[in-house]
Design an enzyme around this catalytic site. Structure first.
Site, PDB file in Angstrom:
ATOM      1  N   GLU A  15     -25.878  46.208  41.519  1.00  0.00           N
ATOM      2  CA  GLU A  15     -25.048  47.369  41.207  1.00  0.00           C
ATOM      3  C   GLU A  15     -25.479  48.602  42.012  1.00  0.00           C
ATOM      4  O   GLU A  15     -25.202  49.738  41.627  1.00  0.00           O
ATOM      5  CB  GLU A  15     -25.092  47.654  39.702  1.00  0.00           C
ATOM      6  CG  GLU A  15     -24.534  46.513  38.864  1.00  0.00           C
ATOM      7  CD  GLU A  15     -24.494  46.835  37.393  1.00  0.00           C
ATOM      8  OE1 GLU A  15     -23.712  47.729  37.012  1.00  0.00           O
ATOM      9  OE2 GLU A  15     -25.235  46.216  36.623  1.00  0.00           O
ATOM     10  N   SER A 185     -20.936  46.135  35.157  1.00  0.00           N
ATOM     11  CA  SER A 185     -19.881  46.390  36.147  1.00  0.00           C
ATOM     12  C   SER A 185     -19.028  45.155  36.429  1.00  0.00           C
ATOM     13  O   SER A 185     -18.440  45.037  37.504  1.00  0.00           O
ATOM     14  CB  SER A 185     -20.488  46.924  37.460  1.00  0.00           C
ATOM     15  OG  SER A 185     -21.140  48.140  37.236  1.00  0.00           O
ATOM     16  N   ASP A 295     -17.964  49.527  23.792  1.00  0.00           N
ATOM     17  CA  ASP A 295     -16.665  48.895  24.042  1.00  0.00           C
ATOM     18  C   ASP A 295     -16.298  48.017  22.861  1.00  0.00           C
ATOM     19  O   ASP A 295     -17.097  47.157  22.439  1.00  0.00           O
ATOM     20  CB  ASP A 295     -16.717  48.058  25.323  1.00  0.00           C
ATOM     21  CG  ASP A 295     -17.065  48.887  26.551  1.00  0.00           C
ATOM     22  OD1 ASP A 295     -16.881  50.108  26.500  1.00  0.00           O
ATOM     23  OD2 ASP A 295     -17.521  48.303  27.549  1.00  0.00           O
ATOM     24  N   GLU A 308     -19.531  45.167  23.791  1.00  0.00           N
ATOM     25  CA  GLU A 308     -20.887  45.422  24.258  1.00  0.00           C
ATOM     26  C   GLU A 308     -21.173  46.910  24.244  1.00  0.00           C
ATOM     27  O   GLU A 308     -20.264  47.740  24.117  1.00  0.00           O
ATOM     28  CB  GLU A 308     -21.115  44.853  25.656  1.00  0.00           C
ATOM     29  CG  GLU A 308     -20.238  45.444  26.742  1.00  0.00           C
ATOM     30  CD  GLU A 308     -20.501  44.779  28.094  1.00  0.00           C
ATOM     31  OE1 GLU A 308     -20.709  45.537  29.058  1.00  0.00           O
ATOM     32  OE2 GLU A 308     -20.498  43.543  28.179  1.00  0.00           O
ATOM     33  N   ASN A 310     -23.045  49.781  26.574  1.00  0.00           N
ATOM     34  CA  ASN A 310     -23.520  50.061  27.930  1.00  0.00           C
ATOM     35  C   ASN A 310     -24.419  51.288  27.882  1.00  0.00           C
ATOM     36  O   ASN A 310     -23.953  52.404  27.637  1.00  0.00           O
ATOM     37  CB  ASN A 310     -22.324  50.294  28.862  1.00  0.00           C
ATOM     38  CG  ASN A 310     -22.714  50.376  30.312  1.00  0.00           C
ATOM     39  OD1 ASN A 310     -23.721  50.980  30.662  1.00  0.00           O
ATOM     40  ND2 ASN A 310     -21.905  49.782  31.182  1.00  0.00           N
ATOM     41  N   SER A 319     -14.724  56.925  36.052  1.00  0.00           N
ATOM     42  CA  SER A 319     -15.448  56.522  34.850  1.00  0.00           C
ATOM     43  C   SER A 319     -14.872  57.170  33.598  1.00  0.00           C
ATOM     44  O   SER A 319     -14.525  58.355  33.587  1.00  0.00           O
ATOM     45  CB  SER A 319     -16.928  56.881  34.976  1.00  0.00           C
ATOM     46  OG  SER A 319     -17.516  56.199  36.046  1.00  0.00           O
TER      47      SER A 319
END
EC number: 6.3.2.4
Length: 359
Positions: A15, A185, A295, A308, A310, A319
């Site tokens: 990433e 990602s 999420d 999940e 993050n 974003s």
């Protein structure tokens, strides 16, 4: 006296490019009347380089990549710590390092040893949130609903592929998602509708991690919620990306440029309250501090499932995290960064009260 702000970016991670995008936007927003900015670039091999204090904001994204002869990482890290971290004045670190060796507790552990305040989650929360399998276990113990899933270390696959396939078909079914155990990602993630796709997807996911997670697809919407704070976190209004793809993959997030945000998401108020409560519960269950994005899936019947958490959501122009705060409280990008820095100093101050001797 201005605060010395060290921004770590790049990193030994797949990433790496996402980190560059986030770091560029972050550094453009720093108030130079309050902070002396010291960007520190970490190469793909783990070497640390810096040009020292950054003055002015006329740099381009390509300027963030520092060309230098590769050395042993330990030598470059030692040089940066000696030259920059020993400067006088209040200090704080902003680690904009997505994925492995940055979002997984690795850099956080080092910063704890240096006893310097840093933005974002601590060692435990960082490690937990990046490890999808362990995060799911913790969330389940907290009573948070999730889609059906199974975890498989690589040895299961290497010893008996047919058995792994049978377990997935019998317990998860199709469509399903195959994910590396520790990554973000949408890298290495595949959506599968039949066995032939599943085998290819599993091989792809194992390229990035020694453990995979296979999840049952939830047919519905993915709602995102921004959370920030320490013991008493704040929760944003929920948002969602409007897209025309079934799977929200890497290209959709960072390349296509066809995403549009819906903030607040068009959801009945009763569901908004439940989603925000669930996001806070997940944040606290995983011992998060500073910031995180939660999420949550919303299916056609109104059922909610945590997907999940993050621990370092993206801060690029596309974003969701910073935009959700702007739409919730009118918090600007620069103000958001300063709030997160304040949380870092507050958490660090709390830790200084701890005693490390028996007397």
């Amino acid at each position: 006296m201005k605060t010395l702000l060290y921004v770590l970016y790049g990193g030994k991670s797949v990433e790496h490019e996402i980190s560059l995008k986030s770091a560029y936007t972050v550094m453009q927003s720093i108030d130079e009347s309050k902070f002396d900015l010291y960007p520190i670039y970490i190469t793909r091999s783990g070497c640390w380089f810096s040009r020292g204090k950054l003055s002015g904001k006329t740099f381009l994204p390509g300027d963030l990549i520092l060309e230098a002869a590769e050395e042993e990482p330990a030598g470059t890290i030692g040089r940066i710590l000696t030259e920059l971290f020993t400067l006088e004045g209040p200090k704080v670190v902003l680690p904009i390092l997505h994925g492995s060796n940055g979002e997984d507790g690795t850099i956080q552990g080092m910063l704890e040893l240096l006893n310097v305040p840093y933005v974002g989650n601590g060692v435990l929360a960082s490690a937990l949130t990046l490890d999808k399998a362990l995060a799911k276990e913790v969330l389940a113990s907290g009573g948070l609903p999730q889609a059906g899933y199974r975890t498989f270390p690589y040895r299961n696959w290497s010893e008996d592929r047919d058995h792994v396939i049978s377990l997935i078909e019998g317990n998860i079914g199709f469509p399903c998602y195959v994910k590396p155990g520790s990554l973000g990602s949408s890298i290495g993630i595949s959506r599968c509708e039949r066995r032939e796709e599943l085998e290819i997807a599993i091989e792809e996911a194992y390229r990035y991690d020694g453990k995979i997670v296979v999840e049952k697809e939830v047919r519905g919407r993915e709602i995102q919620v921004a959370v920030m704070g320490n013991e008493y976190p704040l929760v944003s209004l929920p948002g969602e990306f409007i897209q025309d793809k079934t799977f929200f993959d890497y290209n959709a997030k960072y390349i296509d440029g066809r995403l549009s945000m819906s903030i607040p998401a068009e959801i009945p108020d009763i569901l908004v309250n439940r989603i925000r409560q669930m996001a806070e519960q997940a944040y606290l269950a995983l011992n998060c501090s500073g910031l995180a994005r939660v999420d949550i899936f919303l299916d056609a019947e109104g059922a909610l499932y945590v997907n999940e958490v993050n621990a370092l959501p993206g801060f690029t122009a596309f974003s969701m995290y910073p935009v959700m705060w702007e739409r919730t409280h009118g918090t600007s990008y620069s103000e958001l960064i300063e709030k997160l820095i304040d949380y870092a100093f507050n958490r660090h101050a709390d830790k200084q009260r701890l005693q490390y001797t028996k007397e």
